[in-house]
Design an enzyme around this catalytic site. Structure first.
Site, PDB file in Angstrom:
ATOM      1  N   HIS A 124     -11.589  27.553 -46.623  1.00 22.08           N
ATOM      2  CA  HIS A 124     -12.091  26.632 -47.655  1.00 22.08           C
ATOM      3  C   HIS A 124     -11.963  27.276 -49.037  1.00 22.08           C
ATOM      4  CE1 HIS A 124     -14.829  24.942 -44.286  1.00 22.08           C
ATOM      5  NE2 HIS A 124     -13.984  23.982 -44.592  1.00 22.08           N
TER       6      HIS A 124
ATOM      7  N   LYS B  56     -24.393  13.529 -37.579  1.00 22.03           N
ATOM      8  CA  LYS B  56     -23.259  14.331 -37.091  1.00 22.03           C
ATOM      9  C   LYS B  56     -23.727  15.656 -36.488  1.00 22.03           C
ATOM     10  CE  LYS B  56     -18.905  12.958 -38.991  1.00 22.03           C
ATOM     11  NZ  LYS B  56     -17.690  13.524 -39.601  1.00 22.03           N
TER      12      LYS B  56
ATOM     13  N   ARG C 221      -3.914  23.002 -42.448  1.00 23.05           N
ATOM     14  CA  ARG C 221      -3.605  24.253 -41.748  1.00 23.05           C
ATOM     15  C   ARG C 221      -2.414  23.970 -40.838  1.00 23.05           C
ATOM     16  NH1 ARG C 221      -9.546  24.563 -39.594  1.00 23.05           N
ATOM     17  NH2 ARG C 221      -8.863  22.429 -39.367  1.00 23.05           N
TER      18      ARG C 221
ATOM     19  N   SER D 181     -14.165  26.210 -39.009  1.00 22.41           N
ATOM     20  CA  SER D 181     -15.609  26.461 -38.887  1.00 22.41           C
ATOM     21  C   SER D 181     -16.012  26.431 -37.417  1.00 22.41           C
ATOM     22  CB  SER D 181     -16.395  25.385 -39.645  1.00 22.41           C
ATOM     23  OG  SER D 181     -16.074  25.405 -41.003  1.00 22.41           O
TER      24      SER D 181
HETATM   25  O1  PNS Z   1     -14.751  19.094 -43.025  1.00 21.93           O
HETATM   26  P1  PNS Z   1     -14.477  17.808 -42.335  1.00 21.93           P
HETATM   27  O2  PNS Z   1     -15.490  17.594 -41.232  1.00 21.93           O
HETATM   28  O3  PNS Z   1     -13.074  17.677 -41.828  1.00 21.93           O
HETATM   29  O4  PNS Z   1     -14.702  16.653 -43.431  1.00 21.93           O
HETATM   30  C1  PNS Z   1     -14.579  15.302 -43.077  1.00 21.93           C
HETATM   31  C2  PNS Z   1     -15.018  14.372 -44.218  1.00 21.93           C
HETATM   32  C3  PNS Z   1     -16.425  14.698 -44.672  1.00 21.93           C
HETATM   33  C4  PNS Z   1     -14.071  14.539 -45.387  1.00 21.93           C
HETATM   34  C5  PNS Z   1     -14.945  12.931 -43.656  1.00 21.93           C
HETATM   35  O5  PNS Z   1     -15.679  12.842 -42.483  1.00 21.93           O
HETATM   36  C6  PNS Z   1     -15.427  11.870 -44.640  1.00 21.93           C
HETATM   37  O6  PNS Z   1     -14.799  11.603 -45.635  1.00 21.93           O
HETATM   38  N1  PNS Z   1     -16.582  11.256 -44.343  1.00 21.93           N
HETATM   39  C7  PNS Z   1     -17.144  10.209 -45.170  1.00 21.93           C
HETATM   40  C8  PNS Z   1     -17.062   8.851 -44.490  1.00 21.93           C
HETATM   41  C9  PNS Z   1     -15.832   8.066 -44.882  1.00 21.93           C
HETATM   42  O7  PNS Z   1     -15.522   7.890 -46.049  1.00 21.93           O
HETATM   43  N2  PNS Z   1     -15.098   7.555 -43.862  1.00 21.93           N
HETATM   44  C10 PNS Z   1     -13.931   6.693 -44.074  1.00 21.93           C
HETATM   45  C11 PNS Z   1     -12.650   7.446 -44.244  1.00 21.93           C
HETATM   46  S1  PNS Z   1     -12.139   8.274 -42.813  1.00 21.93           S
END
Ligand code: PNS
Length: 165
Positions: A19, A43, A92, A130
């Protein structure tokens, strides 16, 4: 719309050196970056939101032009609320591609003004996440060098305490 600012969203459960690599790269392109931590207790994150914030704060203490914030609900709505139309995501190994592709297409369907930009993580962090870091640390593995020192210490403490419990 402020084109000099981007949103770097994620769960950051916990923040890793991967990150941090994306944050540093993002700051080479944008003047300001908002690290937006998803705050969705449904979550079931490993680290509560305040601990994730605290670890990020300590990990970026020597960096500037960064803001830490939390969000829930739709990411595109959050981006607009923050007056930014750029979402940065790290890529990645190939395995990330499908998930990121799906997510960026959904975000574009939800709001065509918001653009997703992908930055490659430094090759050193290509195969870390993570999730796998927590798994290794939970089994007593040494994850130093993969996470900021504050995270390393925290993981060691948590797993030492649970072993002694
Ligand atoms: O670190 P991560 O878990 O890969 O992050 C995922 C994240 C937080 C970017 C994603 O889950 C997110 O954008 N959540 C918000 C809900 C949303 O907007 N969903 C619709 C698009 S997929």
């Amino acid at each position: 719309m402020n084109r000099t600012k981007a949103i770097y969203p994620g769960t950051f459960d916990p923040i890793t050196n991967g990150h941090l690599s994306i944050i540093k790269r993002g700051l080479k392109i944008f003047d300001n970056l908002t690290i937006a931590i998803l705050n969705n207790p449904q979550k079931s994150p490993f680290f509560p939101i305040d601990e994730r914030i605290c670890m990020i704060k300590k990990s970026i203490k020597d960096m500037s032009n960064l803001e830490i914030d939390t969000f829930d609900g739709l990411l595109v709505d959050y981006a607009i609320q923050k007056k930014s139309n750029v979402i940065i995501r790290g890529l990645r190994a190939l395995s990330d591609f499908e998930y990121e592709f799906q997510m960026s297409l959904m975000n574009r369907k939800l709001n065509r003004e918001v653009q997703s930009i992908f930055l490659m993580t430094d090759y050193k962090w290509f195969y870390t996440s993570s999730t796998i870091i927590k798994e290794a640390a939970g089994l007593g593995g040494d994850v130093s060098g993969l996470v900021p020192e504050v995270v390393n210490r925290k993981l060691k403490k948590i797993y030492a305490e649970s072993k002694n419990a």
